[in-house]
Design a protein around this motif. Structure first.
Motif, PDB file in Angstrom:
ATOM      1  N   GLY A 126      11.900   1.425 -31.772  1.00  0.00           N
ATOM      2  CA  GLY A 126      11.278   2.734 -31.836  1.00  0.00           C
ATOM      3  C   GLY A 126      11.354   3.457 -30.517  1.00  0.00           C
ATOM      4  N   GLY A 131       8.246   4.537 -31.404  1.00  0.00           N
ATOM      5  CA  GLY A 131       7.667   3.330 -30.824  1.00  0.00           C
ATOM      6  C   GLY A 131       6.189   3.202 -31.144  1.00  0.00           C
ATOM      7  N   LEU A 135       4.556   0.045 -33.151  1.00  0.00           N
ATOM      8  CA  LEU A 135       3.407  -0.706 -32.655  1.00  0.00           C
ATOM      9  C   LEU A 135       2.246  -0.641 -33.643  1.00  0.00           C
ATOM     10  CD1 LEU A 135       3.271   0.082 -28.839  1.00  0.00           C
ATOM     11  CD2 LEU A 135       3.275  -2.191 -29.876  1.00  0.00           C
ATOM     12  N   LEU A 148      10.044  -6.503 -31.709  1.00  0.00           N
ATOM     13  CA  LEU A 148       9.978  -5.081 -31.393  1.00  0.00           C
ATOM     14  C   LEU A 148      10.799  -4.797 -30.137  1.00  0.00           C
ATOM     15  CD1 LEU A 148       6.088  -4.523 -31.583  1.00  0.00           C
ATOM     16  CD2 LEU A 148       7.743  -3.894 -33.355  1.00  0.00           C
ATOM     17  N   LEU A 150      10.948  -1.344 -27.826  1.00  0.00           N
ATOM     18  CA  LEU A 150      10.294  -0.044 -27.740  1.00  0.00           C
ATOM     19  C   LEU A 150      10.819   0.715 -26.532  1.00  0.00           C
ATOM     20  CD1 LEU A 150       6.737  -1.467 -28.455  1.00  0.00           C
ATOM     21  CD2 LEU A 150       8.312  -0.450 -30.112  1.00  0.00           C
ATOM     22  N   PRO A 153       7.765   4.043 -25.421  1.00  0.00           N
ATOM     23  CA  PRO A 153       6.858   4.277 -26.551  1.00  0.00           C
ATOM     24  C   PRO A 153       5.684   5.170 -26.177  1.00  0.00           C
ATOM     25  CG  PRO A 153       6.483   2.106 -25.594  1.00  0.00           C
ATOM     26  CD  PRO A 153       7.719   2.657 -24.929  1.00  0.00           C
ATOM     27  N   SER A 230       8.265  -8.857 -27.996  1.00  0.00           N
ATOM     28  CA  SER A 230       8.356  -7.408 -27.827  1.00  0.00           C
ATOM     29  C   SER A 230       8.989  -7.094 -26.480  1.00  0.00           C
ATOM     30  CB  SER A 230       6.966  -6.755 -27.896  1.00  0.00           C
ATOM     31  OG  SER A 230       6.299  -7.094 -29.097  1.00  0.00           O
ATOM     32  N   PHE A 232       9.493  -3.916 -23.965  1.00  0.00           N
ATOM     33  CA  PHE A 232       9.126  -2.552 -23.616  1.00  0.00           C
ATOM     34  C   PHE A 232      10.102  -2.060 -22.551  1.00  0.00           C
ATOM     35  CE2 PHE A 232       5.403  -4.185 -25.568  1.00  0.00           C
ATOM     36  CZ  PHE A 232       4.616  -3.121 -25.991  1.00  0.00           C
TER      37      PHE A 232
END
Length: 287
Positions: A126, A131, A135, A148, A150, A153, A230, A232
């Motif tokens: 996302g 994102g 989440l 995930l 992201l 995000p 995840s 980020f």
């Protein structure tokens, strides 16, 4: 609460003419196009790559659609099923029928999309608002998501004057003569204006009225509920938030998370360095 829709038939037809032409022009892999019924309207998805229950699912940022990922489709589809989504309520080929009132509704909508594609171990990717939706889905509807990734995000800071100034500057720069855009892209910190086709699609979407809930900031308790691996990815020069503050909060609250601050990158991370982003997405996926 209202729904996202085109102001009139003429605006809708103008947008879809550009959308259809650019989809055929930019989509670089064989695709299936599917309209999935959900509680909030019909959601258009484009699917490429080998079939499987563990697709990479691409969610665009606000005011975007599946075409923002056009540089990602072919390299990802060589490894996995790729599903690019036109988020309901955004300018695209989805048709919203009922309002989304918050993160819980966004999670329900995405759960129904994943169920419709028969995904059982999706890798959600996302960007910005997408994102935030990814989440929110993991927080409120865990189970179908295995990982995930992201990109910048939303959900970690309320957009301030700096972010809106960045949006406005990028929009104005995108209307400049093409020879000037590389200089302007560096000046305003927005590589998306170099995507000529996406700028054309953005202009065609001016007649769309967006009516989605704002990306409210996630609480500590909510972030502690994110248990899947995840990644980020944050732009060092993000106009949306302070990337170091976000990184510190994520590391403290999400044990399964990795965080990378991409040097010199901005909130336009997907267009700043597509090759790097593809590599990071594939690193996060089980291939």
């Amino acid at each position: 609460m209202s729904i996202g829709e085109f102001r009139n038939v003429k605006a809708r037809e103008r947008f879809h003419a550009v959308y259809g032409r650019l989809l055929d022009q930019l989509w670089s892999a064989p695709r299936d196009t599917i309209d999935l019924p959900t509680s909030f309207g019909t959601t258009r998805v484009h699917r490429a790559g080998p079939p499987g229950p563990d697709p990479v699912v691409l969610l665009p940022g606000a005011n975007g659609n599946s075409l923002m990922w056009h540089r990602y489709i072919a390299p990802l589809a060589r490894h996995r099923t790729v599903i690019a989504v036109d988020t309901v309520g955004e300018p695209g080929a989805s048709v919203q029928r009922a309002p989304l009132t918050g993160a819980e509704d966004g999670a329900r909508w995405l759960e129904e999309v994943l169920a419709g594609t028969e995904a059982t171990a999706a890798h959600l990717v996302g960007c910005s608002y997408g994102g935030w939706l990814a989440l929110g889905h993991q927080i409120h509807r865990p189970g179908r998501t295995a990982a995930l990734t992201l990109l910048e995000p939303a959900g970690f800071a309320d957009p301030g004057r700096r972010f809106y100034a960045w949006l406005i500057a990028g929009g104005l720069a995108g209307t400049a003569p093409r020879p000037l855009r590389p200089w302007l892209a560096r000046r305003v910190g927005n590589s998306a204006i170099l995507e000529t086709e996406l700028m054309e699609l953005g202009r065609a979407s001016i007649g769309f009225r967006r009516a989605l809930p704002p990306a409210r900031v996630f609480s500590d308790e909510e972030l502690r509920r994110v248990r899947v691996p995840s990644l980020f990815l944050l732009g060092e020069r993000s106009a949306l938030h302070d990337p170091r503050q976000v990184a510190g909060r994520v590391r403290a609250l999400v044990p399964a998370a990795d965080v990378e601050i991409v040097p010199a990158a901005t909130h336009a991370l997907p267009t700043d360095d597509p090759e790097l982003m593809v590599a990071r997405i594939l690193r996060g996926a089980v291939v």
